[in-house]
Design an enzyme around this catalytic site. Structure first.
Site, PDB file in Angstrom:
ATOM      1  N   GLY A 150     -21.101   1.780  51.379  1.00 39.50           N
ATOM      2  CA  GLY A 150     -21.840   0.778  52.122  1.00 39.50           C
ATOM      3  C   GLY A 150     -21.611   0.895  53.616  1.00 39.50           C
ATOM      4  O   GLY A 150     -21.510   1.984  54.173  1.00 39.50           O
ATOM      5  N   SER A 235     -21.549   7.752  47.791  1.00 41.10           N
ATOM      6  CA  SER A 235     -22.499   7.071  48.668  1.00 41.10           C
ATOM      7  C   SER A 235     -22.096   7.297  50.127  1.00 41.10           C
ATOM      8  O   SER A 235     -21.969   8.447  50.559  1.00 41.10           O
ATOM      9  CB  SER A 235     -22.565   5.583  48.311  1.00 41.10           C
ATOM     10  OG  SER A 235     -23.580   4.923  49.038  1.00 41.10           O
ATOM     11  N   ASP A 309     -38.528  16.366  28.871  1.00 40.88           N
ATOM     12  CA  ASP A 309     -37.339  16.119  28.062  1.00 40.88           C
ATOM     13  C   ASP A 309     -36.917  17.352  27.279  1.00 40.88           C
ATOM     14  O   ASP A 309     -35.733  17.708  27.232  1.00 40.88           O
ATOM     15  CB  ASP A 309     -37.597  14.936  27.118  1.00 40.88           C
ATOM     16  CG  ASP A 309     -36.335  14.428  26.443  1.00 40.88           C
ATOM     17  OD1 ASP A 309     -35.269  15.051  26.613  1.00 40.88           O
ATOM     18  OD2 ASP A 309     -36.411  13.402  25.751  1.00 40.88           O
ATOM     19  N   ASP A 312     -34.993  21.573  28.027  1.00 37.91           N
ATOM     20  CA  ASP A 312     -33.635  22.094  27.823  1.00 37.91           C
ATOM     21  C   ASP A 312     -33.327  22.349  26.358  1.00 37.91           C
ATOM     22  O   ASP A 312     -32.186  22.636  26.004  1.00 37.91           O
ATOM     23  CB  ASP A 312     -32.605  21.129  28.418  1.00 37.91           C
ATOM     24  CG  ASP A 312     -32.775  19.699  27.918  1.00 37.91           C
ATOM     25  OD1 ASP A 312     -33.202  19.511  26.761  1.00 37.91           O
ATOM     26  OD2 ASP A 312     -32.480  18.765  28.680  1.00 37.91           O
ATOM     27  N   ASP A 316     -33.838  14.411  24.036  1.00 37.69           N
ATOM     28  CA  ASP A 316     -32.687  13.511  23.964  1.00 37.69           C
ATOM     29  C   ASP A 316     -32.686  12.429  25.042  1.00 37.69           C
ATOM     30  O   ASP A 316     -31.688  11.747  25.243  1.00 37.69           O
ATOM     31  CB  ASP A 316     -31.388  14.311  24.049  1.00 37.69           C
ATOM     32  CG  ASP A 316     -31.294  15.155  25.326  1.00 37.69           C
ATOM     33  OD1 ASP A 316     -32.245  15.116  26.138  1.00 37.69           O
ATOM     34  OD2 ASP A 316     -30.279  15.847  25.509  1.00 37.69           O
ATOM     35  N   ASP A 474     -31.040   9.035  41.645  1.00 35.09           N
ATOM     36  CA  ASP A 474     -30.557   8.263  42.784  1.00 35.09           C
ATOM     37  C   ASP A 474     -31.764   7.841  43.623  1.00 35.09           C
ATOM     38  O   ASP A 474     -32.518   8.696  44.097  1.00 35.09           O
ATOM     39  CB  ASP A 474     -29.612   9.119  43.624  1.00 35.09           C
ATOM     40  CG  ASP A 474     -28.903   8.338  44.719  1.00 35.09           C
ATOM     41  OD1 ASP A 474     -29.490   7.370  45.242  1.00 35.09           O
ATOM     42  OD2 ASP A 474     -27.764   8.719  45.068  1.00 35.09           O
ATOM     43  N   HIS A 511     -27.708   5.583  41.641  1.00 34.03           N
ATOM     44  CA  HIS A 511     -26.854   5.776  42.792  1.00 34.03           C
ATOM     45  C   HIS A 511     -25.378   5.604  42.438  1.00 34.03           C
ATOM     46  O   HIS A 511     -24.887   4.474  42.299  1.00 34.03           O
ATOM     47  CB  HIS A 511     -27.246   4.809  43.903  1.00 34.03           C
ATOM     48  CG  HIS A 511     -26.500   5.030  45.172  1.00 34.03           C
ATOM     49  ND1 HIS A 511     -26.448   6.250  45.800  1.00 34.03           N
ATOM     50  CD2 HIS A 511     -25.736   4.192  45.927  1.00 34.03           C
ATOM     51  CE1 HIS A 511     -25.717   6.155  46.884  1.00 34.03           C
ATOM     52  NE2 HIS A 511     -25.257   4.919  46.984  1.00 34.03           N
TER      53      HIS A 511
END
Length: 593
Positions: A150, A235, A309, A312, A316, A474, A511
């Site tokens: 922050g 962050s 999805d 890969d 899942d 994020d 995040h």
């Protein structure tokens, strides 16, 4: 270092500068990222091809293991002296007094104090760099600098988080001596930005002040200084870590970088542009969240999963191959366009245009991109994603931009964050965050961002190591931006940086935590093993925080997942791919390829 000519041009840029000049300087000086040379701007986010992480032939030093010691008299540390430092307490803390994730922290000494106490000649407020250190009775010989998030402004408990959301362990419990600070101001509000020195302390100078004091205090406590020193946070703490990598490469041996806002002023400006665009399509003016509702965000998330999805090898609920997903998913094509009114099953043409542009990267008034693209991912429908886009953009980014980064800052009297965000001119913001004057002599892109982050040669040659991670959902600091930084770092090191720095994407994570993700992991232990034993981690196992998790459940974990689902977090550019058999709930059935 930022090239001198760029630094001087940034300092001279005034708020009245034209948009063309601002854009030109941001490009010429790397946009504050330090990613490109003065003549060659960095490539667009997400636009570089994957880099080979095969370790180069170059042999780098292994720094060797730390040796522990036993704490002496805790109370006696109250008499510790150091220049410009005042201690206020040295208190023994019994084992079990402090718990983290239900785990008792061993006995230790808590030392509290401050450095460089002063009264500002600009705003008349009192300032100091407040801190606490926790020194374990049974010390492992290591020091951990806990970089907080922050706008700082409070001294968080110095436990030393090890990565991810709700980790089960911490550096203090492992035996590290840990420091935490408020970064030079005593309230978690942006108004400290009125004082120019407080801006600089927050940006990078508090670290330079605290580090030698902390190491001297450790030596006083144990009769020897730390053998190995580590620095980490998420962050803004990730930004602090990247700044320390560039500015203080000799002071720390291992750096743990989480979801870094290493171009924080530009990211905040981009979030303001986002709020304005969401508000432009809001059904309730002044409420940006009604411009991209929960139902609509879930619709887009499901459309992303439908296309990505299984890339890969396993359907899942996780998008492991993020780069392939961006090529496979198309917002215009794969999400229905509303024929009439919005009802949660479609997006309007205006929504698609604005949302598509925001994901491609926020632009200024002239249509020039000034921050990173964001990947389309599975975590867009979460409350954590919405909070950053629709609430924090009004209440946090507004104050940070207005008071910490602009020159001159806004007037505190009558300032309303939401009004600033929804009405501010982006060209004016970009001009002001790159400006200086007689009072504020260093602009925000200078004091907030790491100088030349792709040049870590000094750190590398010492044998220091870097492990970075970033959630692909994020909403405030883009994983595309961190990926771009890593690709530039690789390019600056002959095509691969993997012998001293590795980057791990965390699919679905918002995040620093949350999202439909396996967001619980420990990266500090493998970082220590790399620094002190020369053993690099090709992957780190991460676990979901389902119901009953000791560190607290992540409510974004889908009910269809095992509560303790695990996945390998792979060193970029490799991704976790299903081996073709075995439970999809277990990391052992996925390989980094």
């Amino acid at each position: 270092m930022v090239p001198f000519r760029c630094a001087r041009r940034r300092h001279r840029l005034k708020a009245s500068a034209s948009l063309v000049l601002v854009a030109a300087l941001l490009s010429a000086c790397g946009g504050g990222s330090g990613g490109g040379s003065a003549s060659t701007p960095p490539p667009a986010s997400g636009g570089s091809p994957p880099v080979d992480t095969t370790p180069p032939a170059e042999t780098l030093p292994v720094l060797g293991a730390a040796t522990g010691a036993t704490l002496g008299d805790c109370a006696a540390l109250a008499g510790f002296t150091f220049a410009n430092t005042t201690l206020t307490a040295a208190t023994p803390i019994a084992a079990g007094t402090l718990t983290v994730a239900g785990k008792a922290v061993p006995a230790h000494c808590q030392v509290r104090g401050s450095m460089y106490q002063r009264t500002s000649a600009v705003d008349g407020q009192n300032y100091a760099v407040g801190f606490e250190m926790r020194l374990p009775q049974n010390w492992n010989g290591r020091f951990f600098y806990q970089a907080n998030g922050g706008v700082d402004g409070s001294v968080a408990t110095a436990t030393g988080p090890v990565g991810g959301g709700g980790p089960l362990n911490n550096a203090l419990a492992m035996g590290f001596a840990v420091i935490s600070s408020d970064a030079g101001h005593s309230a978690p509000t942006p108004f400290f930005g009125l004082d120019p020195q407080a801006r600089l302390d927050y940006g990078y100078q508090a670290v330079a002040k605290l580090t030698p004091m902390a190491k001297a205090l450790i030596a006083s406590a144990y009769g020897k200084g730390p053998d190995r020193s580590y620095f980490g946070g998420c962050s803004n703490g990730g930004r602090h870590t990247m700044v320390a990598m560039s500015r203080y490469p000799d002071d720390y041996d291992g750096f743990l970088v989480g979801d870094p806002g290493f171009r924080l002023p530009l990211a905040a400006a981009a979030n303001i542009v986002g709020a304005q665009n969401y508000n432009a399509v809001a059904t309730t003016p002044g409420s940006p969240g009604t411009g991209f509702t929960q139902a609509e965000r879930t619709l887009v998330s499901q459309a992303v999963l439908a296309k990505c999805d299984a890339l890969d090898g396993a359907a899942d609920g996780l998008v492991q191959d993020v780069s392939a997903c961006q090529a496979a998913f198309n917002l215009d094509r794969d999400v229905p366009t509303c024929a009439t009114s919005r009802d949660g099953t479609c997006l309007s043409a205006d929504q698609k245009q604005r949302i598509g542009q925001l994901f491609a990267g926020a632009v200024d008034g002239g249509g020039r991109k000034f921050y990173s693209s964001f990947p389309f991912d599975a975590g867009l429908g979460t409350n954590g994603w919405a909070a950053w886009k629709f609430s924090n953009s009004l209440n946090l980014d507004s104050g940070a931009v207005g008071f910490i980064w602009q020159v001159p800052p806004e007037a505190q009297a009558g300032f309303v964050g939401a009004t600033f965000t929804l009405t501010a001119n982006i060209d004016s913001i970009l001009a002001k965050i790159t400006s200086t004057n007689a009072t504020y002599t260093e602009n925000s892109l200078s004091f907030m961002t790491p100088p030349n982050p792709s040049d870590l040669s000094r750190l590398k040659k010492r044998g220091a190591k870097v492990m970075a991670y970033h959630g692909t959902s994020d909403p405030i600091f883009s994983s595309d931006d961190t990926k771009r930084w890593y690709e530039e770092l690789a390019a600056a090191n002959g095509g691969s940086a993997s012998n001293f720095a590795r980057y791990y994407q965390v699919p679905g994570m918002n995040h620093c935590s949350g999202g439909p993700a396996t967001d619980q992991f420990d990266m500090l232990t493998p970082l220590v093993n790399w620094v002190e034993k020369g053993v690099a981690a090709d992957s780190v196992v991460a676990t979901a925080r389902g119901t009953g998790n000791a560190a607290g459940a992540n409510t974004d974990v889908p009910a269809t997942w095992a509560a303790d689902r695990s996945r390998p977090l792979c060193a970029y550019p490799k991704v976790a791919r299903y081996k073709g058999s075995g439970s999809i709930e277990l990391a052992e059935n996925f390989a980094c390829q």
